[in-house]
Enzyme design. Structure first.
Site, PDB file in Angstrom:
ATOM      1  N   GLY A  73      -1.688   4.281  -4.444  1.00  0.00           N
ATOM      2  CA  GLY A  73      -1.922   2.910  -4.880  1.00  0.00           C
ATOM      3  C   GLY A  73      -1.423   2.619  -6.274  1.00  0.00           C
ATOM      4  O   GLY A  73      -1.763   1.593  -6.854  1.00  0.00           O
ATOM      5  N   SER A  81       0.826  -1.213   0.000  1.00  0.00           N
ATOM      6  CA  SER A  81       0.000   0.000   0.000  1.00  0.00           C
ATOM      7  C   SER A  81       0.853   1.254   0.000  1.00  0.00           C
ATOM      8  O   SER A  81       1.873   1.336   0.695  1.00  0.00           O
ATOM      9  CB  SER A  81      -0.919   0.001   1.226  1.00  0.00           C
ATOM     10  OG  SER A  81      -1.711   1.161   1.264  1.00  0.00           O
ATOM     11  N   CYS A  82       0.432   2.235  -0.800  1.00  0.00           N
ATOM     12  CA  CYS A  82       1.030   3.564  -0.757  1.00  0.00           C
ATOM     13  C   CYS A  82      -0.090   4.592  -0.816  1.00  0.00           C
ATOM     14  O   CYS A  82      -1.264   4.243  -0.776  1.00  0.00           O
ATOM     15  CB  CYS A  82       2.040   3.770  -1.885  1.00  0.00           C
ATOM     16  SG  CYS A  82       1.312   4.014  -3.521  1.00  0.00           S
ATOM     17  N   ASP A  83       0.276   5.850  -0.915  1.00  0.00           N
ATOM     18  CA  ASP A  83      -0.714   6.920  -0.828  1.00  0.00           C
ATOM     19  C   ASP A  83      -1.751   6.834  -1.933  1.00  0.00           C
ATOM     20  O   ASP A  83      -2.954   6.895  -1.690  1.00  0.00           O
ATOM     21  CB  ASP A  83       0.002   8.274  -0.892  1.00  0.00           C
ATOM     22  CG  ASP A  83      -0.828   9.391  -0.285  1.00  0.00           C
ATOM     23  OD1 ASP A  83      -1.740   9.086   0.484  1.00  0.00           O
ATOM     24  OD2 ASP A  83      -0.545  10.559  -0.572  1.00  0.00           O
ATOM     25  N   VAL A 112      -3.829   3.424   0.211  1.00  0.00           N
ATOM     26  CA  VAL A 112      -4.053   3.223   1.647  1.00  0.00           C
ATOM     27  C   VAL A 112      -5.533   3.294   1.995  1.00  0.00           C
ATOM     28  O   VAL A 112      -5.980   2.717   2.997  1.00  0.00           O
ATOM     29  CB  VAL A 112      -3.244   4.267   2.452  1.00  0.00           C
ATOM     30  CG1 VAL A 112      -3.833   5.660   2.287  1.00  0.00           C
ATOM     31  CG2 VAL A 112      -3.146   3.888   3.920  1.00  0.00           C
TER      32      VAL A 112
END
Length: 487
Positions: A402, A398-400, A431
């Site tokens: 996606g 997951s990142c800010d 996220v």
């Protein structure tokens, strides 16, 4: 404040990024079939306006509403946005980004207000009619008041933009935007500012310069090229892979740590961006749709017919200037780099993403409640060696947004999982879209841990500081192998 802006930028990205495929479809349609396209076709070109006026705003609205209140939020957002779309003569992209989440929030508050107060057997009736009635009221309200208000604001923005374009002032934007991007506000800038402006501009002219102002890989690419020639230690070794990821993958975050390690290098990328933007501004260049990710490949696809040379030349100008300045700075460095310098830049990344280092925590004046919160956070299980579940079927990276960082990290981790012979699926998500029920292990940057943990409180976590060379990848794979051998 920075954390709030990052969160807001992540939310904007959450509305736009899942629909990038639809924007690309519209951009390709425009590039191929309009009268000055590659293959002019009057019948196919008729799809352009309906897709622009209806499909794209409604997709944005549905996605934004679903982020706030799941499918009910998505449905009511579409109802309300139709009032904006029908009542306006311009594409309501900004209106969809505003009213979509607001209408979803209203239905979410309503559902919470009546929770436990509806007689058994009437739940479906209340749920359906509440969306229908509230959605219709908000749709009419949007048609009468919100649409004209957004149009008024839009006209002001357009006037300001025209001043910048007509006076060739777009070249000055990197002075402000590049430092903000390095501070990991790139999503807020790209998706929250330039993308909506570019969509409306392209709807009127068939292309937009705003699609070029935060997606140009040239300046960052040749800054990395300078590290390959004049850098030392780990930065020189990692530069080639970083160039591939940036140039072909379009993930701009890959060069941020290099600048954080040597802040003077931001002069190189700022100057490179300024040169590219001025060139594009003077030649009235633009892309037909937003190039996501911002790579040389997507630049090629999204360039208008007959303008590929201009687009390439602009990127090359920025790249050459960035390389020259970065090379000059690196060659003048009297002190060599050590292999720990990159890790120090990663710590700066943590701080910029809102996570304090232990030294900062000790030096800052915190209340007892803040100390208790940090103590509880440090107790959380985020170490790969502490993973306990032997039945791991899904790992979510997951990142800010996606897309960029998580896609890159998930690819690296997936290759390691496959080489280890583990039958485990590895996917990437933003996220805000973590599948909490299905995710067995979630991998994320330390700075996003709190947000991710809130969205998936029962999953096991592994936090990292580097998306490419994180030692936690191998540690996690080894741990999963050990757990499966014990089964």
């Amino acid at each position: 404040m920075r954390d709030k802006i990052q969160k807001f930028g992540g939310f904007l990205s959450g509305m736009i990024m899942p629909n990038i495929g639809a924007f690309i479809a519209w951009g390709l349609l425009t590039a191929l079939f309009i009268p000055n396209g590659w293959f002019p076709n009057e019948n196919f070109a008729e799809l352009k306006d309906p897709m622009m006026l209806y499909m794209l705003p409604l997709l944005i609205a549905y996605t934004g509403g679903r982020l706030v209140a799941d499918s009910r939020g998505g449905v009511i957002s579409v109802i309300v946005t139709m009032g904006l779309v029908v009542g306006s003569e311009i594409p309501m992209f900004i209106g969809a980004m505003v009213m979509g989440p607001i209408s979803a929030l209203i239905i979410k508050k309503f559902d919470k207000m009546i929770q436990g107060k509806v007689s058994s057997g009437f739940e479906m009736t209340v749920n359906n009619f509440s969306i229908g009635i509230i959605g219709l009221i908000l749709s009419l309200f949007s048609y009468i008041l919100i649409g004209p208000a957004i149009l008024f604001v839009n006209n002001i923005l357009v006037s300001g933009v025209n001043i910048l374009v007509n006076n060739h002032l777009l070249a000055l934007l990197p002075i402000f935007t590049e430092p903000a991007r390095i501070l990991f506000l790139n999503n807020a800038i790209s998706q929250g500012i330039f993308h909506p402006l570019g969509l409306q501009d392209a709807a009127e002219t068939g292309k937009s310069i705003f699609f070029l102002l935060s997606s140009n890989a040239g300046p960052g690419l040749d800054m990395l090229f300078a590290f390959y020639f004049f850098g030392k230690g780990i930065t020189r070794k990692s530069a080639p892979s970083a160039m591939i990821i940036l140039g072909l993958g379009g993930i701009h975050e890959i060069y941020f740590p290099y600048i954080l390690m040597k802040p003077k290098l931001i002069i190189a990328t700022i100057t490179g961006w300024m040169a590219s933007n001025l060139f594009y501004n003077l030649l009235n260049a633009g892309l037909v749709a937003y190039p996501s990710p911002g790579s040389l490949i997507t630049y090629t696809i999204m360039s208008p017919r007959g303008e590929h040379f201009i687009i390439y030349a602009g990127a090359l100008i920025g790249a050459v200037i960035s390389f020259m300045i970065a090379s000059f700075i690196l060659k003048r460095e009297k002190q060599g780099e050590n292999d720990g310098a990159f890790n120090e830049s990663i710590e700066k990344m943590e701080s910029l993403k809102g996570k304090k280092t232990h030294k900062e925590e000790n030096n800052s004046s915190q209340t007892k409640q803040e100390l208790f919160t940090n103590h509880e956070l440090n107790k959380e299980n985020t170490n790969p060696d502490q993973i306990q579940n032997p039945d791991v079927n899904l790992i979510v990276f997951s990142c800010d947004a996606g897309m960029g960082s998580s896609a890159m990290g998930a690819s690296v981790l997936k290759n390691k999982v496959e080489k280890a012979g583990l039958d485990i699926q590895v996917i990437h998500k933003s996220v805000n879209e973590i599948p909490a029920e299905e995710a067995d292990v979630i991998v994320c940057h330390e700075g996003l841990y709190k947000r991710a943990k809130k969205n998936a409180p029962h999953s096991e976590f592994v936090t990292i500081t580097s998306f490419i060379n994180a030692p936690e990848y191998d540690e996690l794979v080894n741990r999963l192998q050990q757990l499966q051998q014990k089964k």
